[in-house]
Design a protein around this motif. Structure first.
Motif, mmCIF file in Angstrom:
data_model
loop_
_atom_site.group_PDB
_atom_site.id
_atom_site.type_symbol
_atom_site.label_atom_id
_atom_site.label_comp_id
_atom_site.label_asym_id
_atom_site.label_seq_id
_atom_site.Cartn_x
_atom_site.Cartn_y
_atom_site.Cartn_z
ATOM 1 N N ALA A 195 15.878 -23.114 6.602
ATOM 2 C CA ALA A 195 16.318 -24.351 5.945
ATOM 3 C C ALA A 195 17.213 -25.163 6.875
ATOM 4 N N GLU A 196 18.114 -24.481 7.606
ATOM 5 C CA GLU A 196 18.997 -25.189 8.524
ATOM 6 C C GLU A 196 18.209 -25.825 9.666
ATOM 7 N N ARG A 197 17.198 -25.109 10.173
ATOM 8 C CA ARG A 197 16.382 -25.685 11.252
ATOM 9 C C ARG A 197 15.577 -26.880 10.753
ATOM 10 N N ALA A 198 15.067 -26.780 9.541
ATOM 11 C CA ALA A 198 14.313 -27.899 8.972
ATOM 12 C C ALA A 198 15.213 -29.116 8.799
ATOM 13 N N GLU A 199 16.441 -28.870 8.314
ATOM 14 C CA GLU A 199 17.406 -29.972 8.160
ATOM 15 C C GLU A 199 17.696 -30.618 9.502
ATOM 16 N N GLU A 200 17.880 -29.775 10.516
ATOM 17 C CA GLU A 200 18.204 -30.303 11.837
ATOM 18 C C GLU A 200 17.052 -31.137 12.400
ATOM 19 N N ARG A 201 15.815 -30.679 12.220
ATOM 20 C CA ARG A 201 14.670 -31.430 12.747
ATOM 21 C C ARG A 201 14.566 -32.806 12.100
ATOM 22 N N VAL A 202 14.806 -32.871 10.802
ATOM 23 C CA VAL A 202 14.739 -34.163 10.108
ATOM 24 C C VAL A 202 15.849 -35.090 10.599
ATOM 25 N N LEU A 203 17.082 -34.552 10.674
ATOM 26 C CA LEU A 203 18.213 -35.386 11.062
ATOM 27 C C LEU A 203 18.152 -35.799 12.525
ATOM 28 N N LEU A 204 17.506 -34.961 13.373
ATOM 29 C CA LEU A 204 17.396 -35.313 14.782
ATOM 30 C C LEU A 204 16.552 -36.563 15.007
ATOM 31 N N ARG A 205 15.700 -36.878 14.051
ATOM 32 C CA ARG A 205 14.907 -38.097 14.175
ATOM 33 C C ARG A 205 15.787 -39.331 14.170
ATOM 34 N N ARG A 206 17.011 -39.191 13.673
ATOM 35 C CA ARG A 206 17.959 -40.301 13.686
ATOM 36 C C ARG A 206 18.694 -40.385 15.016
ATOM 37 N N GLY A 207 18.382 -39.459 15.930
ATOM 38 C CA GLY A 207 18.941 -39.529 17.279
ATOM 39 C C GLY A 207 20.252 -38.800 17.478
ATOM 40 N N GLN A 208 20.706 -38.040 16.463
ATOM 41 C CA GLN A 208 21.966 -37.330 16.570
ATOM 42 C C GLN A 208 21.806 -35.890 16.111
ATOM 43 N N PRO A 209 22.429 -34.918 16.823
ATOM 44 C CA PRO A 209 22.469 -33.560 16.279
ATOM 45 C C PRO A 209 23.184 -33.575 14.930
ATOM 46 N N ALA A 210 22.755 -32.735 14.024
ATOM 47 C CA ALA A 210 23.343 -32.738 12.688
ATOM 48 C C ALA A 210 23.230 -31.354 12.081
ATOM 49 N N GLY A 211 24.012 -31.138 11.030
ATOM 50 C CA GLY A 211 23.992 -29.870 10.330
ATOM 51 C C GLY A 211 25.225 -29.044 10.642
ATOM 52 N N SER A 212 25.220 -27.792 10.199
ATOM 53 C CA SER A 212 26.374 -26.913 10.335
ATOM 54 C C SER A 212 26.393 -26.224 11.695
ATOM 55 N N LEU A 213 27.563 -26.159 12.314
ATOM 56 C CA LEU A 213 27.746 -25.456 13.584
ATOM 57 C C LEU A 213 28.946 -24.526 13.446
ATOM 58 N N ARG A 214 28.699 -23.224 13.520
ATOM 59 C CA ARG A 214 29.752 -22.220 13.365
ATOM 60 C C ARG A 214 30.229 -21.786 14.752
ATOM 61 N N VAL A 215 31.508 -22.036 15.027
ATOM 62 C CA VAL A 215 32.100 -21.776 16.342
ATOM 63 C C VAL A 215 33.238 -20.775 16.190
ATOM 64 N N ASP A 216 33.244 -19.756 17.053
ATOM 65 C CA ASP A 216 34.277 -18.727 17.005
ATOM 66 C C ASP A 216 35.013 -18.658 18.346
ATOM 67 N N ALA A 217 36.323 -18.420 18.273
ATOM 68 C CA ALA A 217 37.137 -18.220 19.475
ATOM 69 C C ALA A 217 38.389 -17.466 19.080
ATOM 70 N N ALA A 218 38.952 -16.712 20.015
ATOM 71 C CA ALA A 218 40.230 -16.053 19.764
ATOM 72 C C ALA A 218 41.287 -17.110 19.465
ATOM 73 N N THR A 219 42.323 -16.728 18.745
ATOM 74 C CA THR A 219 43.339 -17.688 18.295
ATOM 75 C C THR A 219 43.927 -18.530 19.430
ATOM 76 N N PRO A 220 44.334 -17.934 20.577
ATOM 77 C CA PRO A 220 44.875 -18.780 21.648
ATOM 78 C C PRO A 220 43.873 -19.816 22.148
ATOM 79 N N VAL A 221 42.611 -19.443 22.247
ATOM 80 C CA VAL A 221 41.582 -20.377 22.706
ATOM 81 C C VAL A 221 41.384 -21.485 21.674
ATOM 82 N N MET A 222 41.364 -21.116 20.395
ATOM 83 C CA MET A 222 41.197 -22.108 19.344
ATOM 84 C C MET A 222 42.359 -23.106 19.353
ATOM 85 N N LEU A 223 43.590 -22.596 19.487
ATOM 86 C CA LEU A 223 44.775 -23.457 19.419
ATOM 87 C C LEU A 223 44.943 -24.331 20.659
ATOM 88 N N HIS A 224 44.774 -23.727 21.837
ATOM 89 C CA HIS A 224 45.124 -24.427 23.075
ATOM 90 C C HIS A 224 43.948 -25.097 23.769
#
Length: 314
Positions: A77-106
């Motif tokens: 479902a997420e890939r299908a959403e992304e393919r439709v929204l990409l036709r508008r020329g912009q990446p779209a949808g949910s992006l889950r990003v992880d980093a250790a606390t110091p990396v996230m903060l600084h």
């Protein structure tokens, strides 16, 4: 009544978190709502997916069998959403990003407003894990890791480097004196990582033949670099940290470099890490490229030499 995508997302969040409260926090919903949605899904399937006791949650046999199907449906479902929204020329949808606390903060937090302005259709979901986690199990799209990577089934891109320095507060040095040579550290309070030991490699000459860098032996140990930085600022001892964490402390004089004349260059690599796919998500690619452009100019970072810019791990 048919199963909804929301119900599958709630089920996966509970299954991954092994906690209703943690899943509710991740989903930004009340615990009562998460519990109600999960119960509705189980009612539709007429089976118990997650066994609940007063002490813990765990997947039933039916839940373990269903979880991979649920992941595949949500991912499709997420890939299908992304393919439709990409036709508008912009990446779209949910992006889950992880980093250790110091990396996230600084590192990430100061740069994310610029990313959001450039890619407003991408919905960021941020998490901080101090250790290495299974990206697939935690449903993390992209992780930013500082330090050498272990062999795995991941792709990585080397974004930049951050130099290391040995540091202490002026108040600590006023009480205990400034070390003049590396061997003087034996008379000082060493703030280091409780584990793993390779994080206690400092940018100083080794004490013994056969190794390049000084191996610190912590007097006071902690599992987080952010904790060690805070302890050093409070005058608790001497530590070694990457420049990206301490540039403000050094600029304001809260921390000063120790044994600067003896410093040996030691660079911490900063990688973007993600699972290998046939085609990398446009959302992942947009964040990786944005960070590759922005990070080399960030405080405490050094640009990567072209020949070392990217590699595959594993």
């Amino acid at each position: 009544m048919k199963i909804t995508l929301e119900e599958l997302q709630v089920f996966l969040s509970v299954a991954d978190s092994v906690s209703l409260s943690a899943a509710a926090q991740k989903l930004d919903q009340p615990v009562s709502t998460v519990s109600r949605v999960l119960a509705r899904l189980e009612d539709k399937l007429q089976t118990t997916l997650i066994s609940r006791t007063t002490r813990r949650l765990h997947l039933t046999d039916e839940g373990s069998s269903f979880v991979e199907d649920a992941r595949n449906i949500v991912s499709a479902a997420e890939r299908a959403e992304e393919r439709v929204l990409l036709r508008r020329g912009q990446p779209a949808g949910s992006l889950r990003v992880d980093a250790a606390t110091p990396v996230m903060l600084h590192v990430l937090a100061p740069l994310l407003p610029g990313y959001h302005a450039k890619f407003p259709e991408v919905r960021l979901q941020l998490s901080s894990n101090e250790g290495f986690v299974d990206l697939l199990e935690q449903r993390i799209d992209l992780a930013i890791r500082v330090g050498e990577l272990k062999d795995s089934s991941l792709h990585s891109r080397l974004l930049c480097h951050s130099p290391m320095r040995v540091l202490a507060s002026p108040s600590y040095l006023a009480r205990h004196g400034m070390p003049e040579k590396v061997s003087d550290l034996a008379q000082h309070v060493i703030l280091g990582f409780s584990h793993p030991s390779q994080l206690n490699v400092w940018p100083l000459p080794a004490e013994h033949v056969g190794t390049r860098f000084f191996q610190a032996r912590p007097t006071l140990g902690a599992s987080s670099g952010e904790t060690l930085r805070a302890l050093a600022v409070q005058g608790m001892g001497i530590t070694a940290q990457a420049d990206f964490m301490t540039h403000e402390d050094r600029a304001t004089g809260r921390l000063v470099e120790v044994l600067a004349a003896h410093r040996v260059e030691l660079l911490r690599p900063v990688h973007a890490v993600y699972y290998q796919h046939t085609a990398v998500s446009a959302r992942i690619a947009s964040m990786v490229q944005y960070l590759a452009n922005a990070l080399p100019g960030a405080p405490g970072m050094q640009r990567v030499q072209p020949a070392r810019r990217s590699r595959h791990v594993g």
